[in-house]
Motif scaffolding. Structure first.
Motif, PDB file in Angstrom:
ATOM      1  N   GLN A 191      20.906  44.677  97.493  1.00 15.50           N
ATOM      2  CA  GLN A 191      19.796  45.563  97.798  1.00 15.50           C
ATOM      3  C   GLN A 191      20.084  47.002  97.411  1.00 15.50           C
ATOM      4  O   GLN A 191      19.184  47.812  97.357  1.00 15.50           O
ATOM      5  N   ALA A 210      14.483  55.203  98.946  1.00 14.38           N
ATOM      6  CA  ALA A 210      14.008  53.975  99.583  1.00 14.38           C
ATOM      7  C   ALA A 210      12.478  53.889  99.631  1.00 14.38           C
ATOM      8  O   ALA A 210      11.894  52.867  99.279  1.00 14.38           O
ATOM      9  N   THR A 211      11.828  54.948 100.041  1.00 11.12           N
ATOM     10  CA  THR A 211      10.366  54.947 100.127  1.00 11.12           C
ATOM     11  C   THR A 211       9.748  54.858  98.743  1.00 11.12           C
ATOM     12  O   THR A 211       8.786  54.120  98.521  1.00 11.12           O
ATOM     13  N   ILE A 243      11.136  53.554  96.060  1.00  6.28           N
ATOM     14  CA  ILE A 243      11.394  52.209  95.540  1.00  6.28           C
ATOM     15  C   ILE A 243      10.360  51.244  96.097  1.00  6.28           C
ATOM     16  O   ILE A 243       9.792  50.436  95.352  1.00  6.28           O
ATOM     17  N   GLN A 244      10.093  51.349  97.383  1.00  5.84           N
ATOM     18  CA  GLN A 244       9.139  50.450  98.022  1.00  5.84           C
ATOM     19  C   GLN A 244       7.734  50.639  97.454  1.00  5.84           C
ATOM     20  O   GLN A 244       7.024  49.677  97.201  1.00  5.84           O
ATOM     21  N   SER A 245       7.342  51.874  97.215  1.00  2.00           N
ATOM     22  CA  SER A 245       5.965  52.115  96.772  1.00  2.00           C
ATOM     23  C   SER A 245       5.783  51.998  95.257  1.00  2.00           C
ATOM     24  O   SER A 245       4.722  51.589  94.800  1.00  2.00           O
ATOM     25  N   SER A 252       8.661  48.019  93.842  1.00  2.00           N
ATOM     26  CA  SER A 252       8.968  46.935  94.775  1.00  2.00           C
ATOM     27  C   SER A 252       9.313  45.608  94.104  1.00  2.00           C
ATOM     28  O   SER A 252      10.032  44.804  94.669  1.00  2.00           O
ATOM     29  N   HIS A 312      17.550  44.908  92.260  1.00  2.00           N
ATOM     30  CA  HIS A 312      18.659  45.838  92.418  1.00  2.00           C
ATOM     31  C   HIS A 312      19.874  45.291  91.683  1.00  2.00           C
ATOM     32  O   HIS A 312      20.039  44.088  91.540  1.00  2.00           O
TER      33      HIS A 312
END
Length: 81
Positions: free
Chosen positions: A22, A32-33, A35-37, A40, A44
């Protein structure tokens, strides 16, 4: 007792492998935010996430951009404009 030790060791190895897959470095932490938005669906550990973040550089947070500028391929290049 030996079975319990083997089970505990197996769980520890699986947890470590999951964390590695991850991403746990500065980019994974600071982005992190983003990557998520924005990224996604990317994997990794193979450069896909970083390439995605670089592609969307104008949309990532300032902290994420700083992590990209100071690690890996961006190390020593300073801020990009």
């Amino acid at each position: 007792m030996k079975t319990l030790f083997t089970l505990a060791l197996g769980i520890a190895v699986m947890t470590a492998a999951s964390a590695y897959a991850q991403g746990t470095g500065p980019v994974a932490t600071q982005c992190a935010t983003d990557i998520q938005s924005l990224c996604s669906g990317k994997q990794h550990g193979q450069g896909q996430v970083r390439a995605c973040l670089d592609t969307h550089r104008d949309k990532v947070s300032a902290d994420c951009r700083a992590a990209l500028d100071t690690t890996g391929g961006g190390q020593g290049k300073g801020p990009r404009r």
